[in-house]
Scaffold this motif. Sequence first.
Motif, PDB file in Angstrom:
ATOM      1  N   UNK A 126       0.842  -1.200   0.000  1.00  0.00           N
ATOM      2  CA  UNK A 126       0.000   0.000   0.000  1.00  0.00           C
ATOM      3  C   UNK A 126       0.879   1.253   0.000  1.00  0.00           C
ATOM      4  N   UNK A 127       1.941   1.252   0.807  1.00  0.00           N
ATOM      5  CA  UNK A 127       2.862   2.389   0.849  1.00  0.00           C
ATOM      6  C   UNK A 127       3.537   2.587  -0.502  1.00  0.00           C
ATOM      7  N   UNK A 128       3.874   1.486  -1.170  1.00  0.00           N
ATOM      8  CA  UNK A 128       4.502   1.554  -2.488  1.00  0.00           C
ATOM      9  C   UNK A 128       3.600   2.269  -3.482  1.00  0.00           C
ATOM     10  N   UNK A 129       2.357   1.836  -3.554  1.00  0.00           N
ATOM     11  CA  UNK A 129       1.430   2.468  -4.492  1.00  0.00           C
ATOM     12  C   UNK A 129       1.178   3.931  -4.124  1.00  0.00           C
ATOM     13  N   UNK A 130       1.066   4.212  -2.840  1.00  0.00           N
ATOM     14  CA  UNK A 130       0.849   5.596  -2.406  1.00  0.00           C
ATOM     15  C   UNK A 130       2.025   6.485  -2.795  1.00  0.00           C
ATOM     16  N   UNK A 131       3.249   5.984  -2.589  1.00  0.00           N
ATOM     17  CA  UNK A 131       4.435   6.786  -2.902  1.00  0.00           C
ATOM     18  C   UNK A 131       4.472   7.160  -4.374  1.00  0.00           C
ATOM     19  N   UNK A 132       4.284   6.177  -5.238  1.00  0.00           N
ATOM     20  CA  UNK A 132       4.395   6.467  -6.665  1.00  0.00           C
ATOM     21  C   UNK A 132       3.198   7.273  -7.174  1.00  0.00           C
ATOM     22  N   UNK A 133       2.035   7.019  -6.631  1.00  0.00           N
ATOM     23  CA  UNK A 133       0.873   7.834  -7.019  1.00  0.00           C
ATOM     24  C   UNK A 133       1.089   9.290  -6.612  1.00  0.00           C
ATOM     25  N   UNK A 134       1.562   9.500  -5.389  1.00  0.00           N
ATOM     26  CA  UNK A 134       1.774  10.860  -4.891  1.00  0.00           C
ATOM     27  C   UNK A 134       2.909  11.576  -5.612  1.00  0.00           C
ATOM     28  N   UNK A 135       3.768  10.819  -6.282  1.00  0.00           N
ATOM     29  CA  UNK A 135       4.868  11.422  -7.040  1.00  0.00           C
ATOM     30  C   UNK A 135       4.596  11.421  -8.544  1.00  0.00           C
TER      31      UNK A 135
END
Length: 437
Positions: free
Chosen positions: A146-155
């Motif tokens: 979940x953190x992985x997807x959040x990081x790349x989405x937010x960037x």
Amino acid sequence: MSDDLTIHDILIKDLPKHEAKTVRIKGWLYNRRHKGKLAFLVVRDGSQMCQATVFKGDVTEEVFELCAQKLTQESSIIVEGVVRADQRAPLGFEISVKNVVAVQIAQEYPIQPKEHGVDFLMNKRHLWLRSSKQWAMMQIRNEFLKATRDFFYDNDFTCIDAPIFTPSACEGTTNLFEVTYFEDKAYLSQSGQLYMEAAAMAMGKVYCLGPTFRSEKSKTRRHLTEFWMIEPEVAYATLDDIMVLAENYVSYAVGRVVEKCRPHLEILERDITKLENIKAPFYRLSYDDAVKYLKEKGMPFEYGNDLGAPDETAISENYDRPVFIHRYPTACKAFYMAPDPEKPHLALCADLIAPEGYGEIIGGSQRADDIDYLLKKIAEHKLPAEIFDWYLDLRKYGSVPHSGFGLGIERTLSWICKVPHVRECIPFPRLMERIYP
């Protein structure tokens, strides 16, 4: 008495939100004991565990006998009762039971609280997942993804799904799984990277997250034949750019796990202080300096080779955070890596080595963007050039410098959780000699 007669269907993890309320939980019996007029049930529902206390005077004779005598480990049950504060409980709350319904009384459970061999546990992986440590491991995996997807989405990255069937190799032809594809043959994907390069030329910043396959005949604690990778690719990015992206991503994801999964890390007996120290920037070490260090330590290493597990472990012992080893000789790296313009015998590449002896978790590079250079490297690697026609098109129509990396999810989780083997970091591991269950 409860201040609310309504029965609330809840997950165990939400007990703290329902103090003094009557709740219903649906789960499985993890453990049971009784003493006189009291029976103590440890119940799990996938979200957490809690104790449910059964007092003989609060339930029917049949329910008390069920709880004190008949329920077996992993029986499926529905528990109703009032939520009470108890600071000794893991969540600070337990349930005073009013009723218990047995959905199914389980047969004698094969996994008991004693030492079991690895083969036995792997053969029972479908049941082993229910144990507290394996449950904690999967919760951490879930948060990391979940953190992985959040990081790349937010960037501002776009998620692009790469195909699993591919017509050619990406990392060399020696570790491919060949499959029949109608009247032809295909291979299970080693990496989504080449497809991410194409997508980056369309959308700028992209990533894929999915399974990859390697048929390496390796039995080490770091290898699976099927594993998951996150593979970002960025147009106009240099090697330095992608190293910054990698360290920021890893720092963020580890931080999220520490923030959200502290109880799960404690179940795994992980030293959380070591993870709290994982903050960018990470250390950087050139391949040449890494070789010099290995020689000084008296390790038998020949310049020009790729680093092996003992070499990575020896280097990581010097660092409390991950370390990038960059600019390996082109001869030991993949055909698509760009050469260093100042030292053409070196590739613009970097591996990220985890601390505590967990080895490489990221491999990345700046990609070769010159078509003539790529054709030369494809020939040197004895790869069929015609299969890469589409890939070479990327160098004909608006070629730009671009870079990316791949991070192995299971290897990274094995380090974060400090478990000895990657097989515990994926729900149903596939190994050289294991494809069951």
